[in-house]
Design a protein around this motif. Structure first.
Motif, short mmCIF file in Angstrom:
data_model
loop_
_atom_site.label_atom_id
_atom_site.label_comp_id
_atom_site.label_asym_id
_atom_site.label_seq_id
_atom_site.Cartn_x
_atom_site.Cartn_y
_atom_site.Cartn_z
N GLN A 176 0.88 -1.19 0.07
CA GLN A 176 -0.16 -0.05 -0.13
C GLN A 176 0.94 1.11 0.10
OE1 GLN A 176 -3.72 -0.71 0.18
NE2 GLN A 176 -3.51 1.47 -0.58
N ARG A 177 2.24 1.27 0.96
CA ARG A 177 2.90 2.16 0.93
C ARG A 177 3.54 2.49 -0.41
NH1 ARG A 177 3.48 6.48 4.91
NH2 ARG A 177 5.20 7.60 4.09
N ALA A 179 2.18 1.71 -3.62
CA ALA A 179 1.36 2.63 -4.36
C ALA A 179 1.18 4.08 -3.84
CB ALA A 179 -0.15 1.81 -4.29
N ALA A 180 1.36 4.30 -2.79
CA ALA A 180 1.17 5.81 -2.46
C ALA A 180 2.41 6.55 -2.81
CB ALA A 180 1.04 5.98 -0.98
N THR A 181 3.55 6.07 -2.78
CA THR A 181 4.73 6.49 -3.13
C THR A 181 4.88 6.92 -4.61
OG1 THR A 181 5.90 5.61 -1.26
CG2 THR A 181 7.50 6.44 -2.97
N ILE A 182 4.27 6.01 -5.28
CA ILE A 182 4.15 6.03 -6.80
C ILE A 182 3.10 7.37 -7.29
CG2 ILE A 182 3.20 5.13 -9.02
CD1 ILE A 182 4.16 2.22 -7.77
N PHE A 183 2.19 7.53 -6.48
CA PHE A 183 1.27 8.63 -6.59
C PHE A 183 1.97 9.83 -6.26
CE2 PHE A 183 -1.86 11.63 -4.86
CZ PHE A 183 -2.75 11.75 -5.96
N TRP A 184 2.74 9.95 -5.02
CA TRP A 184 3.21 11.05 -4.59
C TRP A 184 4.48 11.43 -5.67
CZ3 TRP A 184 3.46 8.62 0.67
CH2 TRP A 184 2.53 8.71 1.32
N MET A 185 5.31 10.30 -6.22
CA MET A 185 6.21 10.73 -7.26
C MET A 185 5.62 11.51 -8.31
SD MET A 185 9.25 10.26 -6.64
CE MET A 185 10.23 9.52 -5.19
N TYR A 227 -3.44 9.63 -2.88
CA TYR A 227 -3.11 9.64 -1.44
C TYR A 227 -2.70 11.19 -1.12
CZ TYR A 227 -2.63 4.47 -2.59
OH TYR A 227 -2.72 3.37 -2.83
N PRO A 228 -3.22 11.45 0.22
CA PRO A 228 -2.80 13.02 0.77
C PRO A 228 -1.35 12.94 0.99
CG PRO A 228 -4.49 11.83 2.16
CD PRO A 228 -4.07 10.73 1.09
N LEU A 229 -0.80 14.19 0.36
CA LEU A 229 0.73 14.38 0.63
C LEU A 229 0.97 14.37 1.98
CD1 LEU A 229 1.57 17.27 -2.27
CD2 LEU A 229 2.37 14.59 -2.25
#
Length: 300
Positions: A176-177, A179-185, A227-229
């Protein structure tokens, strides 16, 4: 001249046995006529002892002569020196056998390349799968470092095993983390200058490849639209700081799965997890983070 009292055969055997007790090992030795001499029981063999002894010797050699050049060589020397200290503390008091004179080297042509010394430990993973449960996270993290160094030296470690062999709920949060890191990138890329944007997109693509491979191994993973920054990224500088932070947090998240994964399926976990964490560690390095001796693991 009067002769002193003579020893019987029985007395002589008993006396010789007592005199040599310190040089012998075993549980009990039975002498003539029912005489027994107790001995201290030999210590049981250390699980994975041969692999641990070799790993300690290999780390010592790398600390003395790290591969690579320039800044990377200097960082690897620091990393291996720290590993040497932690291993010495973790293995203190264990009756390890003498290390083998020749480590199990990679059988591929990579053995002769600069990454060869770093890859040797990962090639010897079969000798480490039986180590005590409490030592497996340490071994897993160390192997992740070796795989990261090999990637930086130009020869990534490869493995054909499917990640389904490591499947379990311990991977839900790490995936899950991821996937969130990909979004934040992607957010970081949108708020960065040209060179930084290219780096962010490159990191995103490498992490996406990991997500495709590992999502099936996390039964509780639920993709989300966004995902919220965790921190502001209004400028290129803030975006760069955020990238370094989220990558370190991502590695820590995967490190949290070491214990459960290696306890449940030691062999597959020690082969697969280091490869995944190595990709993350290299990306963090590309964003300016220092290499860690044990990626994902808190050590003294």
């Amino acid at each position: 001249m009067p002769r002193g009292p003579s020893l019987s055969r029985r007395d002589l055997v008993a006396a010789l046995s007592v005199a040599s007790v310190a040089a012998l090992s075993g549980c009990t030795v039975r002498l003539e006529d029912g005489v027994t001499v107790p001995f201290q029981e030999s210590a049981p063999p250390v699980p994975g002892g041969a692999g641990l002894a070799w790993l300690q010797a290999d780390t010592r050699a790398l600390a003395a002569q790290a591969p690579g050049r320039g800044a990377l060589k200097a960082q690897l020397a620091t990393v291996h020196a720290a590993q040497q200290d932690v291993l010495a503390s973790a293995l203190a008091g264990l009756a390890l056998p003498a290390p083998s004179t020749s480590p199990a080297p990679p059988s591929s042509p990579a053995a002769s390349k600069p990454a060869g010394p770093e890859l040797a430990a990962y090639a010897a993973v079969a000798d480490l799968v039986s180590v005590a449960v409490e030592l497996r996270p340490l071994v897993c993290a160390l192997l992740a470092q070796r795989c990261a160094a090999a990637r930086l030296l130009g020869t990534p470690a490869t493995l054909a095993d499917n990640v389904s062999a490591v499947e379990g709920p311990a991977l839900d949060q790490p995936v899950q983390r991821l996937a969130a890191t990909i979004f934040w990138m992607e957010v970081i890329a949108a708020r960065s200058s040209e060179n930084q944007r290219a780096l962010a997109l490159s990191t995103r693509d490498r992490l996406k490849a990991l997500l495709v491979a590992w999502a099936p191994a996390a039964p509780g993973f639920t993709p989300q639209l966004g995902y919220p920054l965790p921190a502001p990224a209004q400028s290129a500088e803030q975006a760069r700081d955020l990238a370094s932070t989220i990558l370190r947090d991502l590695i820590a998240s995967w490190g949290g799965a070491y214990a459960a994964s290696t306890q449940a399926r030691s062999g597959p976990a020690l082969r697969r997890l280091p490869l995944a964490v190595a990709v993350m560690d290299v990306e963090a390095y590309r964003w300016g983070a220092a290499l860690s001796p044990f990626p994902g693991l808190n050590t003294p």
